[in-house]
Design an enzyme around this catalytic site. Structure first.
Site, short mmCIF file in Angstrom:
data_model
loop_
_atom_site.label_atom_id
_atom_site.label_comp_id
_atom_site.label_asym_id
_atom_site.label_seq_id
_atom_site.Cartn_x
_atom_site.Cartn_y
_atom_site.Cartn_z
N GLU A 174 0.81 -1.22 0.00
CA GLU A 174 0.00 0.00 0.00
C GLU A 174 0.85 1.28 0.00
O GLU A 174 0.68 2.15 0.86
CB GLU A 174 -0.96 -0.02 1.19
CG GLU A 174 -1.90 -1.21 1.17
CD GLU A 174 -2.79 -1.31 2.40
OE1 GLU A 174 -2.72 -0.40 3.25
OE2 GLU A 174 -3.53 -2.29 2.52
N GLU A 279 -6.54 -10.50 -1.20
CA GLU A 279 -7.27 -10.29 0.07
C GLU A 279 -8.77 -10.22 -0.20
O GLU A 279 -9.47 -9.31 0.23
CB GLU A 279 -6.78 -9.01 0.76
CG GLU A 279 -5.28 -8.99 1.01
CD GLU A 279 -4.80 -7.75 1.75
OE1 GLU A 279 -5.64 -7.03 2.35
OE2 GLU A 279 -3.58 -7.50 1.74
#
Length: 397
Positions: A174, A279
Site C-alpha cells: 500500500e 485479500e
C-alpha cells in the site's frame, strides 16, 4: 457415476431432511475445482494455524492450497522492539503451510501501518500519532541511513529465517495514494522515493529464490492503477525481479464493476508479471463512509442503521452475494494463466476484519463459509463457475 454438483447435494440434503448448512464441504474442494487455473488461498489468524481453532484449521486444510498470515509477520508482531524478534507464531504459521504442502506467502515486510514507533524515530520509543507521524515537539525522525539500516536488518533477518520455505513475499504494501502518487509515509519521508527499490533489493539478497510482490487496494481505479503500473515499471527498470502484483480485492456488492476488474488484470499482466487477488472479500453492509478505499485507518461511528443484519443475512442477500462472487470468479477464470492465485481474506465470516472495520462490532458476511463453518450460497456459486469451466473445457476436447 453421479456428478457432485452443489445443486445435486442441496437436493439430496433436502430429501434426507437435512439443511444444506450441514453439508459443509462438497467434493471437490475449492483447491481441486480450480486446479490448473490458479491457487486458492486463505489468510489465517493465529488460532487457525496453531490448531486452537480446529474447525477453521480443518477448513483450510481441506479447501485451500495457499496461505497468507493476517498479522504474525507484520513488523509490530515479529519485531516489536529494536533488539527483539518474536518468531514463535510466524514459525508455527510456516510449519502449518509446510505440513499441508501449501504455497506459503509472507505478508508483509514494509508497510506504514502496524509498524512500531521506534522504527521511525531517534531514541527507543518516540512519540508518534496513530498515522506513524512524529508528534510536534516530541522527538526527531530517524535519518535516512538509520532508517535504511533498520529496514535492511528487519528484511534480512525475517526473510533469511524462512529462506526456501516462504514461497513469496509482499515486500511493500500500500505505497500509493488514491490518485496514484506515492504516499507520504514515514518510509517515504525518512528515506525518499528509493525506499521501494531498497526494500526489494534487501529482500532479493536475503532469498534470491523467493517471489517478490507489490500489494495494494483499489488498483481497479484507473488513476491508482496508473500509479501502480509506473511503480512496477520503475522497479523492473532498476533490476528488481518483481514476480507479481497483488490486487487486494476488498470489494463491495456494487464495486468494482467486472469491466474495471477485467481491465486491471489485463493492464498488470501486460507488464510481464503475475497477477494475484490477495485479500478477497465482499462487504454486504451499508457503506459507513463516502470513502470506498480499504484503508485500515478509516473509522466511522456505530449506528444501528449500518448494522442491519445482526441476526442473520436474508436469503435474498445470500443469493445476491452468490451472484456477485460468480461474476468475480467469471472474470478470474477468464484470466487463468495470468492470474496465479486468488486468496480470501479470512476463512469464515466471523474471522473477517470487516466485522470491525470501519465500524466496530458490526456483523458482516463477506466470505464463502459462515460462522459455523458451513458452505454458503456464495460457495455454491463459485463452485458452479469452476464446474462450468470444466464442462466447457471437456466439450472442446
Amino acid at each position: 457415476m453421479i456428478r457432485k454438483h452443489p445443486q445435486f447435494l442441496m437436493v439430496l440434503a433436502a430429501l434426507l431432511g437435512l439443511s444444506f448448512a450441514r453439508v459443509n464441504h462438497p467434493a471437490p474442494a475449492l483447491k481441486d475445482a480450480f486446479s490448473g487455473l490458479f491457487l486458492i488461498g486463505a489468510a489465517l489468524n493465529e488460532s487457525q494455524f496453531s490448531g486452537r481453532d480446529t474447525l477453521g484449521s480443518a477448513i483450510v486444510a481441506n479447501q485451500f492450497n495457499s496461505v497468507t498470515p493476517e498479522n504474525v509477520l507484520k513488523w509490530e508482531n515479529v519485531h516489536p522492539e529494536p533488539d527483539r524478534y518474536n518468531f514463535g507464531p510466524a514459525d508455527r504459521y510456516v510449519e502449518f503451510g509446510e505440513r499441508h504442502h501449501m504455497f506459503i506467502v509472507g505478508h508483509t515486510l514494509i508497510w506504514h501501518n502496524q509498524t512500531p514507533s521506534w522504527v521511525f524515530g531517534q531514541g527507543s520509543v518516540p512519540e508518534m500519532d496513530r498515522y506513524n507521524n512524529l508528534k510536534q515537539g516530541e522527538g526527531k525522525r530517524a535519518d535516512r541511513e538509520t532508517l535504511l539500516g533498520r529496514m535492511r536488518d528487519h528484511i534480512t533477518t525475517v526473510v533469511s529465517r524462512y529462506k526456501g520455505r516462504v514461497n513469496g513475499w509482499d515486500v511493500v504494501n500500500e505505497a500509493l495514494n488514491g490518485d496514484g502518487t506515492l504516499r507520504q509515509t514515514p518510509w517515504m519521508k525518512g528515506i525518499g522515493e528509493d525506499y521501494l527499490i531498497k526494500a526489494y533489493e534487501f529482500a532479493q539478497e536475503a532469498d534470491p529464490g523467493a517471489e517478490l510482490y507489490y500489494n495494494d487496494f483499489s488498483t481497479e481505479n484507473p488513476m491508482k492503477r496508473a500509479g501502480a503500473i509506473a511503480l512496477v515499471k520503475n522497479l523492473l527498470a532498476h533490476g528488481i525481479r518483481l514476480a507479481g502484483v497483488g490486487i487486494q480485492g476488498h470489494y463491495r456488492m456494487d464495486w468494482p464493476s467486472t469491466v474495471l476488474l477485467d481491465s486491471a488484470i489485463t493492464d498488470f499482466s501486460r507488464l510481464g508479471v503475475k497477477v494475484m487477488i490477495t485479500e478477497l472479500d465482499v462487504d454486504v453492509l451499508p457503506a459507513a463512509t463516502w470513502n470506498r478505499d480499504a484503508d485500515v485507518r478509516l473509522r466511522a461511528s456505530a449506528d444501528p442503521r449500518l448494522n442491519p443484519y445482526a441476526s442473520g443475512l436474508p436469503d435474498s442477500l445470500q443469493r445476491a452475494l452468490g451472484e456477485r462472487y460468480a461474476d468475480l470468479f467469471g472474470v478470474f477464470t477468464r484470466h487463468a494463466g495470468v492470474l496465479s492465485r486468488v486468496t480470501f481474506w479470512g476463512v469464515r465470516d466471523g474471522d473477517s476484519w470487516l466485522n470491525n472495520w470501519p465500524v466496530p462490532g458490526r456483523v458482516n458476511y463477506p466470505l464463502l463459509f459462515n460462522r459455523n463453518g458451513a458452505c454458503k450460497a456464495a460457495y455454491d456459486s463459485v463452485m458452479n463457475v469452476a464446474m462450468r469451466r470444466s464442462d466447457h473445457s471437456q466439450g472442446q476436447n
